[in-house]
Design a protein around this motif. Structure first.
Motif, PDB file in Angstrom:
ATOM      1  N   THR A 159       0.831  -1.209   0.000  1.00  0.00           N
ATOM      2  CA  THR A 159       0.000   0.000   0.000  1.00  0.00           C
ATOM      3  C   THR A 159       0.864   1.257   0.000  1.00  0.00           C
ATOM      4  OG1 THR A 159      -0.205  -0.097   2.416  1.00  0.00           O
ATOM      5  CG2 THR A 159      -1.963  -1.107   1.119  1.00  0.00           C
ATOM      6  N   ALA A 160       2.007   1.207   0.672  1.00  0.00           N
ATOM      7  CA  ALA A 160       2.910   2.356   0.671  1.00  0.00           C
ATOM      8  C   ALA A 160       3.483   2.593  -0.718  1.00  0.00           C
ATOM      9  CB  ALA A 160       4.037   2.146   1.679  1.00  0.00           C
ATOM     10  N   MET A 161       3.868   1.529  -1.406  1.00  0.00           N
ATOM     11  CA  MET A 161       4.369   1.692  -2.769  1.00  0.00           C
ATOM     12  C   MET A 161       3.295   2.287  -3.674  1.00  0.00           C
ATOM     13  SD  MET A 161       7.532   0.879  -2.703  1.00  0.00           S
ATOM     14  CE  MET A 161       7.562   1.460  -1.001  1.00  0.00           C
ATOM     15  N   SER A 162       2.055   1.872  -3.469  1.00  0.00           N
ATOM     16  CA  SER A 162       0.948   2.428  -4.255  1.00  0.00           C
ATOM     17  C   SER A 162       0.769   3.912  -3.962  1.00  0.00           C
ATOM     18  CB  SER A 162      -0.349   1.672  -3.958  1.00  0.00           C
ATOM     19  OG  SER A 162      -0.271   0.335  -4.414  1.00  0.00           O
ATOM     20  N   SER A 163       0.872   4.291  -2.683  1.00  0.00           N
ATOM     21  CA  SER A 163       0.681   5.700  -2.345  1.00  0.00           C
ATOM     22  C   SER A 163       1.837   6.551  -2.868  1.00  0.00           C
ATOM     23  CB  SER A 163       0.528   5.877  -0.828  1.00  0.00           C
ATOM     24  OG  SER A 163       1.754   5.696  -0.157  1.00  0.00           O
ATOM     25  N   LEU A 164       3.048   6.016  -2.814  1.00  0.00           N
ATOM     26  CA  LEU A 164       4.199   6.757  -3.316  1.00  0.00           C
ATOM     27  C   LEU A 164       4.080   7.035  -4.804  1.00  0.00           C
ATOM     28  CD1 LEU A 164       7.265   5.126  -1.532  1.00  0.00           C
ATOM     29  CD2 LEU A 164       6.611   7.534  -1.444  1.00  0.00           C
ATOM     30  N   THR A 165       3.466   6.122  -5.521  1.00  0.00           N
ATOM     31  CA  THR A 165       3.424   6.236  -6.976  1.00  0.00           C
ATOM     32  C   THR A 165       2.068   6.653  -7.509  1.00  0.00           C
ATOM     33  OG1 THR A 165       2.901   3.877  -7.202  1.00  0.00           O
ATOM     34  CG2 THR A 165       5.228   4.491  -7.226  1.00  0.00           C
ATOM     35  N   SER A 166       1.126   7.007  -6.619  1.00  0.00           N
ATOM     36  CA  SER A 166      -0.223   7.330  -7.087  1.00  0.00           C
ATOM     37  C   SER A 166      -0.219   8.504  -8.055  1.00  0.00           C
ATOM     38  CB  SER A 166      -1.132   7.628  -5.895  1.00  0.00           C
ATOM     39  OG  SER A 166      -0.643   8.729  -5.152  1.00  0.00           O
ATOM     40  N   GLY A 167       0.528   9.573  -7.748  1.00  0.00           N
ATOM     41  CA  GLY A 167       0.613  10.686  -8.675  1.00  0.00           C
ATOM     42  C   GLY A 167       1.661  10.478  -9.743  1.00  0.00           C
ATOM     43  N   VAL A 168       2.651   9.634  -9.438  1.00  0.00           N
ATOM     44  CA  VAL A 168       3.740   9.387 -10.380  1.00  0.00           C
ATOM     45  C   VAL A 168       3.252   8.598 -11.597  1.00  0.00           C
ATOM     46  CG1 VAL A 168       5.944   8.179 -10.661  1.00  0.00           C
ATOM     47  CG2 VAL A 168       5.490   9.503  -8.589  1.00  0.00           C
ATOM     48  N   ASN A 169       2.370   7.634 -11.360  1.00  0.00           N
ATOM     49  CA  ASN A 169       1.905   6.793 -12.470  1.00  0.00           C
ATOM     50  C   ASN A 169       1.240   7.606 -13.572  1.00  0.00           C
ATOM     51  OD1 ASN A 169       2.811   4.367 -11.356  1.00  0.00           O
ATOM     52  ND2 ASN A 169       0.938   4.096 -10.161  1.00  0.00           N
ATOM     53  N   GLU A 170       0.455   8.604 -13.183  1.00  0.00           N
ATOM     54  CA  GLU A 170      -0.188   9.444 -14.179  1.00  0.00           C
ATOM     55  C   GLU A 170       0.851  10.200 -15.001  1.00  0.00           C
ATOM     56  OE1 GLU A 170      -1.021   9.093 -11.053  1.00  0.00           O
ATOM     57  OE2 GLU A 170      -3.176   9.406 -10.699  1.00  0.00           O
ATOM     58  N   LYS A 171       1.883  10.705 -14.335  1.00  0.00           N
ATOM     59  CA  LYS A 171       2.923  11.451 -15.042  1.00  0.00           C
ATOM     60  C   LYS A 171       3.686  10.555 -16.016  1.00  0.00           C
ATOM     61  CE  LYS A 171       3.500  14.636 -11.160  1.00  0.00           C
ATOM     62  NZ  LYS A 171       4.389  15.077 -10.051  1.00  0.00           N
ATOM     63  N   ILE A 172       3.945   9.315 -15.593  1.00  0.00           N
ATOM     64  CA  ILE A 172       4.646   8.391 -16.478  1.00  0.00           C
ATOM     65  C   ILE A 172       3.770   8.036 -17.675  1.00  0.00           C
ATOM     66  CG2 ILE A 172       5.577   6.041 -16.654  1.00  0.00           C
ATOM     67  CD1 ILE A 172       6.389   6.331 -13.697  1.00  0.00           C
ATOM     68  N   ALA A 173       2.510   7.727 -17.401  1.00  0.00           N
ATOM     69  CA  ALA A 173       1.593   7.341 -18.485  1.00  0.00           C
ATOM     70  C   ALA A 173       1.403   8.463 -19.487  1.00  0.00           C
ATOM     71  CB  ALA A 173       0.248   6.910 -17.897  1.00  0.00           C
TER      72      ALA A 173
END
Length: 345
Positions: A159-173
């Motif tokens: 869950t921590a990895m998901s929270s760390l990357t929640s905004g990052v994934n959109e930027k990568i995509a």
């Protein structure tokens, strides 16, 4: 003749020259204070407006004096604001400490201030001497072996990895020109946050999420608009990776491992890929000139907990070449990570 007294302003601010050193010395104190307010959900209690320490203590069944003192410290760090009427409010930065809000970092705070990381950090003096990760020394086994037998800590990690990357994934995509059709295989993709963003933005794509069986069972792909376009598969990235994909993703994976293990992972991925198929390695890139960069601190997290490390673009290119890939381009993103596009040769 006696010396003239120092100007009042100089005396009052004489501590400032030592503050960078003190920030380092007291780092664990700030982290512990941060954990305390998150554990007791004080940021969530402040969501609707200012409250005094007494009001917060009454609502959370705490002691008002310690609450006031901890919030005063974190106000100095910019996460809360202390007002002249004795109330506290959240700052824009503190909003990320709330639960179930966009960009929440609550789970990440709970992970990186958890005993797993505190004990690993305490072993750094020995790590400098032995090279052994602090986690291994503290727990008697590697991090991921421990997580496989500790379901609560494993759930916190995921869950921590998901929270760390929640905004990052959109930027990568948004940063990479994904193809209009085909199958994207997200290798060791966790709960599928990045794959979900890629599929959402590219309706002609299908996806396969591949990770540990206990991880993919708690995936994030059951979203509106994605029905019938994804599947999950559990397995071991060191043994075999699903074949038949048109584009493969490896996000924040290789930095967890030393070179020899990275080569095992990349070789398993390359075996699954047809020549000409593309692989996107998504990781932070260390500057090769020693310039300040957040990845430098992340590299110490790797040193504490795993045998991995952050790498420069040249170091990634060398690994990819040894595993049967050709680096074709680097794609920057607004996030900490960059995208290294490679082709199977």
């Amino acid at each position: 003749m006696s010396a003239a007294p120092a100007p009042e302003s100089a005396s009052r601010n004489s501590h400032l020259s030592a503050s960078p050193l003190h920030d380092l010395m007291y780092g664990h104190i700030h982290a512990s204070a941060l954990r305390a307010v998150v554990v007791h959900r004080i940021p969530d209690l402040l969501a609707d407006g200012p409250l005094t320490a007494e009001e917060l203590a009454a609502r959370a069944d705490l002691q008002a004096g310690p609450v006031h003192r901890v919030l005063r410290l974190l106000a100095v760090r910019g996460l809360f604001r202390q007002h002249t009427d004795a109330t506290f409010t959240l700052t824009a930065g503190g909003e990320a400490l709330r639960e179930n809000v966009p960009g929440s970092q609550r789970d990440a705070v709970l992970l990186f201030t958890d005993e797993m990381f505190r004990r690993s950090a305490a072993q750094l003096p020995d790590t400098l001497r032995t090279g052994t990760p602090g986690f291994d020394a503290a727990y008697g086994q590697p991090l991921f072996a421990y997580l496989s037998s500790a379901p609560e800590d494993s759930r916190l990690f995921d869950t921590a990895m998901s929270s760390l990357t929640s905004g990052v994934n959109e930027k990568i995509a948004d940063s990479y020109p994904f193809p209009e059709a085909g199958t994207v295989v997200d290798v060791a993709g966790g709960r599928g946050g990045l794959l979900r963003e890629v599929l959402t933005r590219n309706p002609g794509l299908e996806g396969l999420l591949f990770d540990r069986p206990e991880t993919v069972t708690d995936h994030l792909l059951a979203s509106d608009g994605l029905h019938g376009r994804w599947r999950v598969q559990g397995g071991d990235i060191f043994t075999a990776v699903p074949g038949g994909g048109d584009l493969y993703l490896l996000k924040n994976i290789l930095h967890d491992f030393p070179d020899e293990d990275c080569l095992r992972i990349l070789t398993a991925v390359r075996t699954a890929m047809a020549p000409g198929t593309r692989l996107l390695v998504i990781d932070a890139l260390l500057p090769d000139d020693g310039a300040p960069h957040p990845a430098i601190a992340l590299d110490i997290v790797m040193l504490m907990t795993l045998k991995g490390r952050e790498r420069t673009a040249a170091e990634f290119e060398d690994l990819l070449g040894r595993a049967g890939f050709r680096l074709t381009r680097l794609v920057p993103t607004p996030a900490l990570t960059s995208i290294l596009e490679a082709e199977a040769v």
